[in-house]
Design an enzyme around this catalytic site. Structure first.
Site, PDB file in Angstrom:
ATOM      1  N   ASP A   8      28.956 -28.460 -19.477  1.00 45.17           N
ATOM      2  CA  ASP A   8      27.652 -27.818 -19.409  1.00 45.17           C
ATOM      3  C   ASP A   8      26.900 -28.397 -18.227  1.00 45.17           C
ATOM      4  OD1 ASP A   8      28.374 -26.502 -21.686  1.00 45.17           O
ATOM      5  OD2 ASP A   8      26.865 -27.416 -22.994  1.00 45.17           O
ATOM      6  N   ASP A 128      25.994 -16.389 -29.575  1.00 45.97           N
ATOM      7  CA  ASP A 128      25.432 -17.662 -30.026  1.00 45.97           C
ATOM      8  C   ASP A 128      24.546 -17.379 -31.233  1.00 45.97           C
ATOM      9  OD1 ASP A 128      26.627 -18.718 -27.724  1.00 45.97           O
ATOM     10  OD2 ASP A 128      24.819 -18.328 -26.538  1.00 45.97           O
TER      11      ASP A 128
END
Length: 240
Positions: A8, A128
């Site tokens: 990330d 998500d």
């Protein structure tokens, strides 16, 4: 089952959030490409990358870092702020193997249908979910759209791969939501990549035994809770 170690990105650095909270961020490495090379040396063939700045701002922010990551030689999928075809083309022509559409899939479903028809399996969608409902805009807004139902709709639209993240588990090192992934695995014709909370070799084994397409492992690797080479071996043995 493919193991996708995760990187990330925020401000060009490899970081991890807890439950998607930008205020709960830990920096692990200032050189993400070095992290990717260590993954390759451990036996990884695939890499999952998220531009956290891009996800939040709606425009990719770490393009140069991502370019360096593609040079490592892994199958690299990238998500975060990809909301128009120009960015898709830029990534795919620049070495990215697959792009992951997120917020735009909720805001403009027709765009996803059009991109899938044009680019096929090089388009994936990131779903998500917080408490079962789809979250968008860097997880800062939760809709009333069922995550599982949305996956079925994506499958019907021709999407081949979905990266499904259980936000409540993400970055918590508490284990994957196995019942959820069993439910998703039952959606015929959809390759599901599990994301969020994969923290134990038993998670890896259970997901592999389900014949899930892939599992993303992030914080558990960075914190030394899991060893990448062992996870790859466990996944292979569980499928044997």
């Amino acid at each position: 089952m493919i193991i996708y170690p995760a990187i990330d990105l925020r401000d060009g650095r490899a970081v991890r959030l807890t439950k998607g909270d930008y205020d709960q961020m830990k920096v692990y490495n200032d050189d993400p490409a070095a992290v990717a090379r260590s993954f390759r040396e451990a036996g990884a063939t695939h890499l999952h990358v998220v531009d956290l700045d891009g996800a939040r701002k709606g425009v990719p922010q770490n393009a140069e870092t991502i370019r360096k990551l593609t040079e490592v030689g892994l199958f690299t999928e990238v998500g975060g702020g990809i909301r128009d075809e120009a960015r898709i083309c830029e990534y795919l022509s620049g070495g990215v193997s697959r792009v992951i559409l997120g917020t735009i899939a909720v805001q403009d479903f027709g765009f996803v249908e059009k991109m899938v028809k044009k680019y096929g399996e090089r388009i994936a969608v990131g779903v998500d979910a917080r408490d079962g409902f789809v979250a968008v805009s860097g997880w800062e807004e939760t809709t009333r759209l069922s995550g599982v139902d949305f996956c079925r709709r994506l499958r019907d639209a021709g999407v081949k791969t979905v990266v499904y993240t259980d936000i409540a588990r993400d970055g918590c090192l508490a284990g994957a939501n196995l019942p959820l992934y069993r439910e998703l695995r039952a959606i015929e014709g959809l390759d599901v990549i599990a994301s969020g909370g994969v923290s134990f070799e038993s998670d890896v084994s259970a997901l592999a035994e389900m014949r899930l397409h892939g599992a993303i492992i992030g914080k558990a690797l960075y914190e030394g809770k899991l060893e990448l080479a062992s996870c790859i071996r466990v996944a292979r043995e569980a499928e044997a």
